[in-house]
Design a protein around this motif. Structure first.
Motif, PDB file in Angstrom:
ATOM      1  N   ARG A  55      38.630  32.655  46.340  1.00 24.33           N
ATOM      2  CA  ARG A  55      38.745  32.923  44.298  1.00 24.33           C
ATOM      3  C   ARG A  55      38.020  31.545  43.937  1.00 24.33           C
ATOM      4  N   GLY A  56      38.250  30.379  44.530  1.00 29.56           N
ATOM      5  CA  GLY A  56      38.019  28.920  43.977  1.00 29.56           C
ATOM      6  C   GLY A  56      36.348  29.762  44.187  1.00 29.56           C
ATOM      7  N   ASP A  57      35.928  30.191  45.437  1.00 24.46           N
ATOM      8  CA  ASP A  57      34.165  30.341  46.165  1.00 24.46           C
ATOM      9  C   ASP A  57      33.228  31.056  44.473  1.00 24.46           C
ATOM     10  N   ASP A  58      34.650  31.947  44.606  1.00 25.31           N
ATOM     11  CA  ASP A  58      34.217  33.218  43.456  1.00 25.31           C
ATOM     12  C   ASP A  58      33.812  32.893  42.251  1.00 25.31           C
ATOM     13  N   ARG A  59      35.111  31.788  41.471  1.00 23.59           N
ATOM     14  CA  ARG A  59      34.676  31.329  40.732  1.00 23.59           C
ATOM     15  C   ARG A  59      33.660  30.726  40.418  1.00 23.59           C
ATOM     16  N   ARG A  60      33.011  29.343  40.982  1.00 23.22           N
ATOM     17  CA  ARG A  60      32.309  28.667  40.838  1.00 23.22           C
ATOM     18  C   ARG A  60      30.606  29.829  40.697  1.00 23.22           C
ATOM     19  N   ASP A  61      30.171  30.834  42.087  1.00 15.92           N
ATOM     20  CA  ASP A  61      30.189  31.523  41.814  1.00 15.92           C
ATOM     21  C   ASP A  61      29.559  32.267  40.574  1.00 15.92           C
ATOM     22  N   LYS A  62      30.640  32.883  40.117  1.00 13.17           N
ATOM     23  CA  LYS A  62      29.930  33.160  38.148  1.00 13.17           C
ATOM     24  C   LYS A  62      29.815  31.770  37.658  1.00 13.17           C
TER      25      LYS A  62
END
Length: 378
Positions: free
Chosen positions: A277-284
């Motif tokens: 989820r942290g990676d997804d947030r960073r990608d977003k």
């Protein structure tokens, strides 16, 4: 009685306090129960243990802690506290009084409140497993230990704690905490746990998108599995494996066995999920920054083009004005020359007319003179 410490959270650990005030039971309790007597009756009818969290597969704060928190909000008097800790009907009513003092009582006066009950022999079952201890053992553990099952008490100043330990030694009572309200279950001193119990800061509940911490034994009991099986299984896993016998001379080579599947660890899986989820947030965030950069570049390019168009339009306007001024200047010059030529023509015609008139006038006057001379002289 004056309450000590934080008047907003009543010194309850952060996540536990949030779980209490956001639980459906406490909201319903807040509307239904408002007096000291009603809270005491609710403790007598509903409380079955004194842990901070519900057990088994349930989620959220326990009934006992919700009712103790309700006592915090009505600010009990000293008489009401004495009535709680000496109540004859239920040990959980007495436990609620001692818990009230542990959270919002002045730590310097805590031992003086507990001292008369340190050898009380009434039994209480604070843990959900049903293990009983005496009231004296229970409050002695509240006094000596900062950990209580899966939560933390407010800290007692070191000077007051040393004085309490000294007085306990003089009374011939144990001076070390057992944990879990004297039961030895669920606290830092729990022999069944090889590590620190889960902190309430990692607790989660349904309302907050979180859930309450529960020990593995409680979860297995909630599913109908005997927790002793887990202990036996863990002992088998820790026991050394026997080495396989050497292969026979004519036996075919043994196939390599696939490694056993790894045991499922919910905490590891939660951490991996958090990482994803942290990676997804960073990608977003990166994608949103790129979109903002592209929009900014497009906006700047549009502004540049717009400024260029405005400049060209201004140049065209200037050229058009210059041409208009030149045309007006030339047309005014032509009009002036035309007017001058007309005025000259009129002047010439007037002068010619005057000259003809003068000649005619002269000829007429000469003729009249001739006639007069002719008449006079014949």
């Amino acid at each position: 009685m004056e309450q000590y410490g934080n008047k907003g959270t009543f010194n309850v650990e952060g996540v536990l306090q949030q779980n209490i005030v956001n639980s459906d039971y406490y909201k319903e309790l807040y509307q239904r129960v408002s007096t000291w007597n009603e809270i005491v009756d609710e403790i007598y009818n509903e409380v079955t243990h004194a842990e901070p969290w519900m057990g088994g597969n349930a989620r959220g704060p326990s009934t006992f802690y919700c009712l103790v928190y309700k006592l915090f909000t009505i600010k009990c008097t000293e008489k009401q506290i004495v009535d709680l800790i000496e109540h004859p009907d239920s040990p959980f009513i007495r436990a609620a009084g001692f818990m009230y003092l542990r959270y919002v009582g002045d730590p310097k006066d805590l031992f003086s409140w507990y001292e008369a009950y340190l050898t009380d022999e009434e039994e209480i079952s604070p843990a959900q497993q049903g293990k009983t201890v005496t009231i004296g053992t229970y409050i002695r553990d509240l006094l000596l230990d900062q950990s209580y099952f899966d939560t933390l008490f407010p800290r007692i100043p070191e000077v007051a704690k040393r004085q309490a330990i000294k007085r306990l030694g003089e009374m011939g009572l144990p001076t070390t905490a057992v944990g879990g309200g004297g039961t030895g279950l669920g606290g830092r001193a729990d022999p069944g746990q090889s590590r620190r119990p889960p902190s309430v800061k990692a607790a989660l509940s349904v309302n907050l998108g979180q859930r309450a911490p529960h020990r593995a034994d409680n979860r297995e009991q909630g599913r109908g599995i005997d927790p002793t099986l887990n202990a036996q299984r863990s002992r088998k896993e820790r026991s050394p494996k026997k080495s396989p016998p050497p292969p026979r001379a004519n036996s075919p080579p043994a196939r390599k066995s696939s490694p056993p599947p790894r045991s499922y660890d919910r905490r590891v899986d939660d951490r991996r999920g958090d990482d994803r989820r942290g990676d997804d947030r960073r990608d977003k965030r990166d994608r949103s920054r790129e979109r903002d950069d592209r929009r900014g570049n497009d906006r700047r390019e549009f502004d540049r083009r717009d400024r260029g168009n405005d400049r060209r339009d201004r140049d065209r306007d200037y050229d058009r004005r210059d041409r208009d001024r030149d045309y007006e200047r030339k047309s005014r010059g032509r009009d002036r020359s035309r007017d001058r030529s007309r005025s000259r023509g009129r002047d010439r015609s007037r002068s010619r007319g005057r000259e003809a008139n003068d000649v005619f006038r002269d000829s007429a006057s000469a003729r009249s003179d001739y006639d007069s001379v002719k008449k006079r002289y014949g």
